[in-house]
Design a protein around this motif. Sequence first.
Motif, mmCIF file in Angstrom:
data_model
loop_
_atom_site.group_PDB
_atom_site.id
_atom_site.type_symbol
_atom_site.label_atom_id
_atom_site.label_comp_id
_atom_site.label_asym_id
_atom_site.label_seq_id
_atom_site.Cartn_x
_atom_site.Cartn_y
_atom_site.Cartn_z
ATOM 1 N N LEU A 95 1.595 1.563 -3.367
ATOM 2 C CA LEU A 95 2.446 0.437 -3.765
ATOM 3 C C LEU A 95 2.522 0.396 -5.290
ATOM 4 C CD1 LEU A 95 3.852 -1.653 -1.914
ATOM 5 C CD2 LEU A 95 2.077 -3.281 -2.576
ATOM 6 N N HIS A 96 3.738 0.426 -5.812
ATOM 7 C CA HIS A 96 3.970 0.472 -7.259
ATOM 8 C C HIS A 96 4.621 -0.833 -7.716
ATOM 9 C CE1 HIS A 96 6.775 2.193 -10.633
ATOM 10 N NE2 HIS A 96 5.767 1.504 -11.153
ATOM 11 N N GLU A 114 1.633 -3.150 4.714
ATOM 12 C CA GLU A 114 2.193 -1.806 4.562
ATOM 13 C C GLU A 114 1.114 -0.733 4.521
ATOM 14 O OE1 GLU A 114 5.283 -1.059 4.757
ATOM 15 O OE2 GLU A 114 6.031 -3.128 4.782
ATOM 16 N N ARG A 115 -0.142 -1.140 4.713
ATOM 17 C CA ARG A 115 -1.279 -0.216 4.785
ATOM 18 C C ARG A 115 -1.340 0.684 3.546
ATOM 19 N NH1 ARG A 115 1.683 0.591 8.997
ATOM 20 N NH2 ARG A 115 1.869 2.856 8.634
ATOM 21 N N ALA A 116 -1.254 0.040 2.374
ATOM 22 C CA ALA A 116 -1.284 0.785 1.114
ATOM 23 C C ALA A 116 -2.656 1.413 0.887
ATOM 24 C CB ALA A 116 -0.929 -0.134 -0.054
ATOM 25 N N ASP A 117 -2.652 2.668 0.464
ATOM 26 C CA ASP A 117 -3.896 3.354 0.114
ATOM 27 C C ASP A 117 -4.316 3.053 -1.322
ATOM 28 O OD1 ASP A 117 -4.413 5.044 2.545
ATOM 29 O OD2 ASP A 117 -2.404 5.768 2.040
ATOM 30 N N ASN A 154 7.804 -1.140 -5.066
ATOM 31 C CA ASN A 154 8.159 0.146 -4.467
ATOM 32 C C ASN A 154 7.024 0.652 -3.590
ATOM 33 O OD1 ASN A 154 10.596 0.123 -5.763
ATOM 34 N ND2 ASN A 154 10.068 1.677 -7.288
ATOM 35 N N LEU A 155 7.342 1.027 -2.379
ATOM 36 C CA LEU A 155 6.389 1.700 -1.502
ATOM 37 C C LEU A 155 6.691 3.191 -1.564
ATOM 38 C CD1 LEU A 155 4.126 1.620 0.622
ATOM 39 C CD2 LEU A 155 5.914 1.453 2.371
ATOM 40 N N THR A 178 0.032 -8.884 -2.522
ATOM 41 C CA THR A 178 -1.239 -8.618 -1.829
ATOM 42 C C THR A 178 -1.025 -8.513 -0.328
ATOM 43 O OG1 THR A 178 -2.442 -9.843 -3.545
ATOM 44 C CG2 THR A 178 -3.589 -9.439 -1.473
ATOM 45 N N SER A 179 -0.229 -9.424 0.207
ATOM 46 C CA SER A 179 0.068 -9.389 1.648
ATOM 47 C C SER A 179 0.808 -8.112 2.021
ATOM 48 C CB SER A 179 0.894 -10.613 2.043
ATOM 49 O OG SER A 179 0.160 -11.804 1.855
ATOM 50 N N LEU A 180 1.744 -7.679 1.155
ATOM 51 C CA LEU A 180 2.473 -6.441 1.421
ATOM 52 C C LEU A 180 1.543 -5.227 1.378
ATOM 53 C CD1 LEU A 180 5.738 -7.061 -0.637
ATOM 54 C CD2 LEU A 180 5.567 -6.853 1.845
#
Length: 396
Positions: free
Chosen positions: A4-5, A38-41, A258-259, A32-34
């Motif tokens: 996540l950018h 979105e299962r951000a690494d 941005n994802l 934070t919720s995103l």
Amino acid sequence: MRVLHTADFHAGRITRGYDRTAELHDALSEITSLARTERADAVLVAGDLFDAVNPPAAAEGIVYEFFLRLKELGIPSVVIAGNHDSASRLSGLSGLLGWVGVQMVAELPADLTRLTRTIETRGGEKLVVGAVPFLSERRLLRAADLLGQDVGAWRQKFRDGMGQLMEYVGRSYQPGAVNMMMLHTTLDGAKPSGQRSITLDLSKTYTVSGMQFPAGTQYAALGHVHKPQGVGDAVSAHYPGSVIQLDFGEGGEQKQVNLVEVTAGRPASVTAIELSSGLELRTLRVTHDNLERRLEEARSFRGLLKVVVDAPAGTALPGLKAQVLSVLPGVLAVELNAPEPSEKVTPFAEREGLSRLELFERYYAQKSGALPDALRAAFVEAQQAVRAEAAEGVEA
């Protein structure tokens, strides 16, 4: 890998006297919720965490709370300082921030290898980020000016220097890893809010070319320009933009993060995720004739409003701000757009035969509009007094 950018929080921002802290808190909570859904690494923050080098305590609180929430989710981050941040202040906090999973790069270190940060993701993949904080071109320009040197040449030196620095950082890219570059700078072709193009004229501005990214850069995470956009063709380079509309030039812009989905050695896929937090900023352009009607129509608007009244050159509208605020007390700014009248000298032939009062009326009309009755009477009274004094002088 899912990264996540985001960038350009500008915590502590005051827009025309209106504190934006609560809105930014909501936006960071949304991000934070995103990151969770979105299962951000990992999360990349490309500079300008704060709006000023000495931010208020409330602004610091919401930014550090953001990083704490990411820590609770087990999501690490890499962060660079922007031009609005205090690099030394963030450097001093880098050790503490490291305890919550933040790899902070705020200043150019003596050991340039420290610009490269590595994250081992939960899925076992490796993320390598060349993290280059904002480098002050203004100081470079000031030094060149004081030394009496060619400023344009120094700008080119900045551009070349940034290219060499990125090339050096790119040497730390690793095969089998996802390799990214993160900068807080202006890339050729970027457009700021308000659609004003940033030109390639190096005599006027500092820019970096998209062709300067080192080979193997799979994604360039950019900050500094508030308008969300992808820039350049050589590398997938993107500005996510500011997270809320910060000023009226950003009115109408949909804010986003941005994802970035990417695997080692493959092109990145970028998806913009819209943010819903933050008030809408709008500029209402009206004329004096339709002012009252347009203000009434805007009563239902729940965002932040600026009113611009277009009027003929030289028009003065005393009491305009009070008139607007009597209808819409929440308006943040009222501006009169009445260009200065062009200075024209009336030909002598056109002035011949006119009385002093008529000449004064013409002059006043050019500057401010119709001559008020009270001012006309005062002018006539002054003329009479001058004539009386002249007559007394003759008699004496």
